[in-house]
Scaffold this active site. Structure first.
Site, PDB file in Angstrom:
ATOM      1  CG  ASP A 191      -1.885   1.145   1.205  1.00 13.82           C
ATOM      2  OD1 ASP A 191      -1.488   2.282   0.861  1.00 13.82           O
ATOM      3  OD2 ASP A 191      -3.065   0.917   1.510  1.00 13.82           O
ATOM      4  CG  HIS A 192       1.071   4.440  -3.037  1.00 11.25           C
ATOM      5  ND1 HIS A 192      -0.194   4.050  -3.412  1.00 11.25           N
ATOM      6  CD2 HIS A 192       1.072   5.790  -3.090  1.00 11.25           C
ATOM      7  CE1 HIS A 192      -0.908   5.123  -3.691  1.00 11.25           C
ATOM      8  NE2 HIS A 192      -0.173   6.193  -3.504  1.00 11.25           N
TER       9      HIS A 192
ATOM     10  CG  HIS B 241      -4.594   4.432  -0.312  1.00  7.51           C
ATOM     11  ND1 HIS B 241      -3.622   3.472  -0.445  1.00  7.51           N
ATOM     12  CD2 HIS B 241      -4.979   4.727  -1.576  1.00  7.51           C
ATOM     13  CE1 HIS B 241      -3.412   3.216  -1.730  1.00  7.51           C
ATOM     14  NE2 HIS B 241      -4.235   3.960  -2.441  1.00  7.51           N
TER      15      HIS B 241
HETATM   16  C1  BG6 Z   1      -4.462   4.943  -5.893  1.00  4.56           C
HETATM   17  C2  BG6 Z   1      -5.877   5.099  -6.384  1.00  4.56           C
HETATM   18  O1  BG6 Z   1      -4.339   3.789  -5.106  1.00  4.56           O
HETATM   19  O2  BG6 Z   1      -4.127   6.067  -5.106  1.00  4.56           O
HETATM   20  C3  BG6 Z   1      -6.041   6.382  -7.163  1.00  4.56           C
HETATM   21  O3  BG6 Z   1      -6.211   4.004  -7.219  1.00  4.56           O
HETATM   22  C4  BG6 Z   1      -5.549   7.557  -6.360  1.00  4.56           C
HETATM   23  O4  BG6 Z   1      -7.391   6.579  -7.548  1.00  4.56           O
HETATM   24  C5  BG6 Z   1      -4.160   7.292  -5.806  1.00  4.56           C
HETATM   25  O5  BG6 Z   1      -5.541   8.680  -7.201  1.00  4.56           O
HETATM   26  C6  BG6 Z   1      -3.754   8.375  -4.836  1.00  4.56           C
HETATM   27  O6  BG6 Z   1      -2.402   8.238  -4.517  1.00  4.56           O
HETATM   28  P1  BG6 Z   1      -1.541   9.495  -4.092  1.00  4.56           P
HETATM   29  O7  BG6 Z   1      -0.234   8.916  -3.652  1.00  4.56           O
HETATM   30  O8  BG6 Z   1      -1.438  10.365  -5.294  1.00  4.56           O
HETATM   31  O9  BG6 Z   1      -2.306  10.152  -2.992  1.00  4.56           O
END
Ligand code: BG6
Length: 484
Positions: free
Chosen positions: A175-176, A238
């Site tokens: 989960d980034h 997230h």
């Molecule tokens: C992804 C979603 O996991 O996370 C996207 O599929 C979203 O819809 C993105 O835009 C958001 O990531 P970050 O790091 O830009 O907040």
């Protein structure tokens, strides 16, 4: 030890926008351990050099700084093997290529699933049938991207299938958000300092707001988004991850087992909702214009905005609601956790103000776009009388630490290579998350629900979201990035 990273889905967006730039940056900063080679696998017929050339373009665009000499060194470690996921013969070719690149030297292997999710089971099965998860020649790890299933049943099935080939300790569900510096800093803030812990509970905290607002609309991603909506796209992963790190108890050790045990306990303590209560435990919205996005069904009720309230039934958090909110096409891009403190027991400086009407203290943890923390507190305005104003103390990453902050994928890729799973979701964590989100998904897609509330692009969600908070005696902290 040498390292081999095998990327399935080599010609996809994730590979070119995130994975390769992250690996390139790690190499440039000298962080890659030992000899690390990368091998991409996908159907497009291409030579090593053709793949390198296409990655050069995309890396120059996405790496946040590009150096030709560094790229040349990096590119030598990049290889490509064309092949079909469904072909046993192609997979055998991949195995042979890996063995030959590794040349019999002990090597750890990371299999990265950067494909569309329907290809996860066949890749896992193929790796299993060729004995490629076997660890006699070095560690074998598999990285699984989101979406990890689309509900509890599919997540359980995917876990079960992966476990037929890989042990849980070999599986890294990424989960980034957990790779973002300021998310990891929540652990430091809470557990490396003594001043926050005493107030980090129901005695001093009134509620917590976790907001991931995005300015971008759904755009060309409708094929995926129509089946996912905001709950599956952002909440199950997230937002719940942010909730876990904000609410967890201090682990006994900073290792994967202890950290993940504490995170799962938070999910276990979240109060299950009766089906009848789900509708009032949240609000959903859709931005005006969503129906005109390419690929969106004309009558689509897909929520592009959601806000839900979760209660954690434990000693620390009993009675403290956690509000989770996310949306596309909102006012601005900001991810923030707002710890809303209680009002002081006595209103000494009311100046005619109704009791409880003054804003209470807040700790704002801003995850992005800029990273930092603000503490909001009242200060006397100079001059006669006790007039008060909200002021703040601020910590900003960019002021404090100069230079580029690593992209989320960088520390996470390093962790996988080093075998540290602390910042990855365990099977039970993923399943529990679905258990929490599934009732909302079911309720929001039920035919009995009233039409989805609309909001204008650039708003903070539909009107109903503000009314819903007001009906609970609270209001959203709607500030575009407080830190820049
Ligand atoms: C992804 C979603 O996991 O996370 C996207 O599929 C979203 O819809 C993105 O835009 C958001 O990531 P970050 O790091 O830009 O907040």
């Amino acid at each position: 030890m040498d390292h081999t990273i095998v990327i399935f889905g080599a010609s996809g967006d994730l590979t070119s926008r995130k994975l390769i730039p992250a690996l390139y940056n790690l190499m440039r900063s000298g962080s890659l351990p030992g000899l690390t080679r990368i091998i991409g696998y996908s159907r497009t017929p291409m030579s090593d050099d053709a793949w390198r050339a296409s990655l050069r373009e995309t890396t120059a665009k996405h790496a946040g700084g590009f150096d030709e000499a560094a790229w040349k060194t990096f590119a030598e470690t990049v290889h490509y093997q064309p092949g079909d996921i469904g072909s046993a013969e192609d997979f055998a070719g991949l195995k042979q290529r890996l063995d030959s690149l590794e040349g019999g030297v002990e090597s750890s292997r990371v299999y990265y699933l950067a494909t569309a999710p329907q290809f996860y089971p066949p890749v896992v099965a193929a790796l299993g049938s060729l004995g490629m998860a076997d660890e006699t020649a070095g560690p074998r790890r598999i990285v699984v991207e989101k979406p990890f299933g689309t509900d509890l049943a599919t997540a359980e099935a995917l876990n079960a299938q992966i476990h037929t080939v890989f042990r849980e300790s070999q599986v890294y569900r990424i989960d980034h958000y957990l790779g973002k510096e300021s998310v990891q800093n929540i652990l430091a803030l809470r557990f490396a300092n003594t001043i926050f812990e005493p107030v980090w509970n129901r005695r001093y905290i009134d509620h917590v707001q976790i907001t991931v607002a995005e300015e971008v609309p759904v755009g060309r991603r409708a094929a995926y988004y129509e089946t996912s909506g905001v709950l599956r796209d952002m909440f199950q992963n997230h937002l719940l991850q942010l909730l876990m790190v904000s609410a967890m108890e201090a682990p006994s050790r900073f290792n994967a087992r202890a950290v993940r045990n504490e995170k799962v306990k938070v999910l276990e303590a979240i109060r299950p909702l009766n089906p009848g209560d789900v509708a009032t435990a949240g609000v959903r919205g859709q931005y005006r214009g969503y129906l005109a996005e390419p690929g969106v069904a004309p009558q689509s009720r897909t929520a592009t905005f959601g806000a839900i309230r979760l209660e954690i039934d434990n000693w620390r958090w009993q009675g403290v609601p956690f509000y989770l909110r996310s949306g596309k096409a909102m006012s601005c891009r900001t991810t923030q956790i707002v710890i809303g403190f209680r009002q002081p027991p006595l209103e000494l400086f009311s100046n005619g103000m109704r009791p409880g009407n003054r804003e209470a203290n807040r700790l704002v943890i801003q995850i992005q776009p800029a990273e930092g923390i603000q503490l909001h507190f009242h200060t006397k305005v100079p001059g006669a009388g006790m007039r008060l104003r909200m002021t703040d103390l601020e910590f900003s990453y960019s002021r404090e630490f100069h230079g580029r902050l690593p992209e989320a994928y960088e520390p996470l890729l390093l962790d996988v290579m080093n075998g540290d799973a602390s910042l990855f979701a365990r099977s039970d964590e993923v399943e529990k998350s679905w258990e929490i989100i599934d009732p909302f998904v079911r309720a929001w897609s039920s035919a009995e629900m009233p039409p989805v509330d609309l909001y204008e692009p650039g708003d903070w969600g539909p009107r109903s979201s503000f009314d819903w908070m007001a009906s609970q005696g609270r209001s959203w902290f709607d500030a575009c990035p407080v830190l820049t």
